[in-house]
Design a protein around this motif. Structure first.
Motif, short mmCIF file in Angstrom:
data_model
loop_
_atom_site.label_atom_id
_atom_site.label_comp_id
_atom_site.label_asym_id
_atom_site.label_seq_id
_atom_site.Cartn_x
_atom_site.Cartn_y
_atom_site.Cartn_z
N GLY A 1 -8.46 3.98 -2.15
CA GLY A 1 -7.09 3.49 -2.87
C GLY A 1 -6.36 3.20 -1.99
O GLY A 1 -5.47 2.27 -2.36
N MET A 2 -5.87 4.21 -0.59
CA MET A 2 -5.39 3.12 0.58
C MET A 2 -5.57 2.24 1.00
O MET A 2 -5.05 1.51 1.60
CB MET A 2 -5.51 4.57 1.22
N TYR A 3 -7.13 1.56 0.51
CA TYR A 3 -7.16 0.08 1.68
C TYR A 3 -6.57 -0.45 0.26
O TYR A 3 -6.14 -1.48 0.60
CB TYR A 3 -8.29 -0.15 0.89
N LEU A 4 -6.21 -0.21 -1.27
CA LEU A 4 -5.66 -1.51 -2.08
C LEU A 4 -3.66 -1.71 -1.47
O LEU A 4 -3.70 -2.91 -1.54
CB LEU A 4 -5.39 -0.79 -3.28
N ALA A 5 -3.56 -0.19 -1.41
CA ALA A 5 -2.20 -0.34 -0.75
C ALA A 5 -1.35 -0.55 0.48
O ALA A 5 -0.32 -1.37 -0.03
CB ALA A 5 -1.68 1.72 -0.57
N GLY A 6 -3.01 -0.14 0.99
CA GLY A 6 -2.20 -1.26 2.81
C GLY A 6 -2.85 -2.76 2.25
O GLY A 6 -1.92 -2.98 2.66
N ARG A 7 -3.51 -3.15 1.22
CA ARG A 7 -3.34 -4.85 1.14
C ARG A 7 -2.84 -5.22 0.75
O ARG A 7 -1.56 -5.65 0.65
CB ARG A 7 -4.70 -5.06 0.51
N VAL A 8 -1.38 -4.53 -0.29
CA VAL A 8 -0.75 -4.86 -0.74
C VAL A 8 0.78 -5.17 0.77
O VAL A 8 1.37 -6.16 -0.08
CB VAL A 8 -0.01 -3.79 -2.00
N LEU A 9 0.92 -3.71 0.65
CA LEU A 9 2.05 -3.48 1.69
C LEU A 9 2.01 -4.32 3.02
O LEU A 9 3.12 -4.76 3.47
CB LEU A 9 2.07 -2.10 2.16
N ALA A 10 1.08 -4.85 3.69
CA ALA A 10 0.72 -5.55 4.14
C ALA A 10 1.67 -7.36 3.89
O ALA A 10 2.01 -8.27 4.86
CB ALA A 10 -0.58 -6.49 4.48
N ASN A 11 1.45 -7.42 2.83
CA ASN A 11 2.53 -8.51 2.58
C ASN A 11 3.81 -8.27 1.58
O ASN A 11 4.82 -9.12 1.74
CB ASN A 11 1.73 -9.58 1.27
N ALA A 12 4.36 -7.24 1.70
CA ALA A 12 5.56 -6.26 0.76
C ALA A 12 6.45 -5.36 1.45
O ALA A 12 7.95 -5.64 1.26
CB ALA A 12 5.12 -5.75 -0.13
N ALA A 13 5.84 -4.95 2.88
CA ALA A 13 6.38 -4.01 3.15
C ALA A 13 7.80 -4.30 4.19
O ALA A 13 7.59 -5.27 4.80
CB ALA A 13 5.96 -2.73 3.98
N PRO A 14 8.88 -3.40 4.49
CA PRO A 14 9.64 -4.65 4.87
C PRO A 14 9.77 -3.79 6.49
O PRO A 14 10.68 -2.87 6.45
CB PRO A 14 11.52 -4.24 4.58
N ASN A 15 8.85 -4.22 7.57
CA ASN A 15 8.35 -2.67 8.34
C ASN A 15 9.68 -3.28 9.11
O ASN A 15 9.50 -2.38 10.69
CB ASN A 15 7.73 -3.24 9.06
N ASP A 16 10.50 -3.89 9.42
CA ASP A 16 11.60 -3.49 9.87
C ASP A 16 12.68 -2.65 10.23
O ASP A 16 13.57 -2.30 10.56
CB ASP A 16 12.05 -5.22 11.01
N ARG A 17 13.08 -2.12 9.12
CA ARG A 17 13.75 -1.04 8.29
C ARG A 17 13.16 0.11 7.83
O ARG A 17 12.18 0.19 7.59
CB ARG A 17 14.94 -1.99 7.63
N ALA A 18 13.51 0.89 7.03
CA ALA A 18 13.32 2.13 6.38
C ALA A 18 13.11 1.37 4.64
O ALA A 18 13.99 0.76 3.56
CB ALA A 18 15.11 3.03 5.82
N TYR A 19 11.62 2.16 3.89
CA TYR A 19 11.49 1.91 2.89
C TYR A 19 10.64 3.27 2.17
O TYR A 19 10.25 3.81 2.35
CB TYR A 19 10.81 0.29 3.07
N ARG A 20 10.73 2.59 1.20
CA ARG A 20 9.76 3.36 0.10
C ARG A 20 9.48 2.73 -0.62
O ARG A 20 9.38 2.12 -1.33
CB ARG A 20 11.04 5.25 -0.67
N TRP A 21 7.89 3.51 -0.72
CA TRP A 21 6.77 2.29 -1.87
C TRP A 21 6.27 3.84 -2.59
O TRP A 21 5.67 5.03 -2.28
CB TRP A 21 5.76 1.21 -1.09
N SER A 22 5.95 3.30 -3.76
CA SER A 22 5.03 4.10 -4.74
C SER A 22 3.63 3.31 -5.25
O SER A 22 3.91 1.80 -5.51
CB SER A 22 5.80 4.48 -5.72
N ILE A 23 2.21 3.86 -5.24
CA ILE A 23 1.46 3.16 -6.66
C ILE A 23 0.64 4.50 -7.37
O ILE A 23 0.49 5.70 -7.05
CB ILE A 23 0.50 2.56 -5.28
#
Length: 324
Positions: A250-272
């Protein structure tokens, strides 16, 4: 030593169990396999194969497992970034932080006084607050504990909470929810477990990506982050644990998504939330789209029409609240 501010926050007091280093996942899985085998033999000897147990008889250990002075492995970090298609940079991806911390949580879940068997648990969902970018050279403290044991229509669920601190402040906080099927089933204080609701028919959105996952996807993720759970490695070990064949982490799938969706220069929250496993090899249709000020995502099987996962990424507003 008690965990700080537990009583002030209205939570049960917990004792810190300080570990000298992050445990190795291979030995933890060996312990989990031993517990699973011993449990099966014990039930056979007692003539009680049913794993149902009264909810009130289950108790979570009142401890936190803590490791201090943890640092990221630069080579493993780059390997992870390349595996999920992330940018190679000098801040830690959120799922990589989860991977660093997961052995600490698992060390607690294989304790002799932990009431549920680790192997065979179903990973239901994650909610993670990535409160600030974490540099690759930062020294981290990892703390993990279990809470919120509660009924589920198929058994018993609980939350594993992990906090990763740097410089004395929590920089990352994750809550992973797991289900132990058939344990405590239908039992809850004052009544029965909630009945399942009828799900509406799933209508997939327009896909924005297609992932073709090979049979070795689970082994590749395990080689990077050490998560050698048998259900991800091959058809035979997965079948031994009740699956028709092995599935993606499951975390591989989440990592694939976040590679394209996470704003890495600031705080964020994600859920799956995980709704159906991705069997390997397999193809996953994926969609990322704006929704209510956040970036929503989901993945599904076009042939079966089943959704595998869904979630969202929320940014932090200037006033300190999340976009939802």
């Amino acid at each position: 030593m008690s965990a700080p501010n537990e009583q002030a926050a209205g939570r049960p007091e917990r004792t810190d169990v300080v570990l000298g280093s992050v445990p190795g996942l291979a030995s933890l899985y060996a312990t989990a396999l031993g517990r699973l085998a011993a449990g099966r033999l014990g039930r056979q000897a007692a003539g009680t194969p049913d794993r149902g147990a009264a909810q009130e008889a289950l108790r979570l250990p009142a401890v936190r497992h803590v490791v201090r002075g943890v640092a990221a492995d630069p080579e493993r970090l780059v390997a992870y970034q390349r595996l999920v298609g992330d940018t190679v940079r000098d801040t830690l991806p959120s799922v990589f932080v989860h991977g660093m911390a997961f052995p600490v949580a698992m060390d607690l879940m294989v304790r002799a006084d932990f009431p549920l068997p680790l192997l065979g648990m179903v990973h239901l969902d994650n909610v993670v607050e990535h409160r600030r970018p974490l540099g690759t050279a930062e020294e981290l403290e990892i703390a993990a504990w279990a809470e919120n044991l509660r009924p589920h229509r198929a058994g018993t669920q609980l939350d594993m909470v992990v906090e990763v601190s740097a410089g004395g402040e929590t920089a990352w906080r994750g809550v992973s929810t797991y289900l132990a099927k058939g344990i405590g089933q239908g039992v809850r204080e004052g009544g029965s477990a909630p009945e399942p609701g009828k799900r509406p028919a799933y209508v997939p959105p327009v896909p924005t990506a297609r992932w073709r996952l090979g049979a070795d996807t689970g082994r590749a993720y395990a080689a990077v982050l050490g998560d050698y759970n048998p259900i991800h490695l091959g058809a035979l070990p997965a079948k031994a644990l009740g699956l028709k064949r092995h599935i993606a982490h499951g975390m591989y799938l989440a990592g694939r998504v976040l590679a394209n969706a996470a704003p890495n220069d600031r705080a964020y929250r994600w859920s799956i939330s995980f709704e159906a496993p991705v069997f390997l090899p397999g193809t996953v249709e994926v969609a990322l789209h704006p929704r209510d000020g956040a970036l929503a995502f989901e993945g599904w099987n076009a042939a079966s029409g089943r959704r595998h996962f869904a979630g969202r990424v929320d940014a932090l507003r200037p006033d300190g609240s999340w976009t939802d």
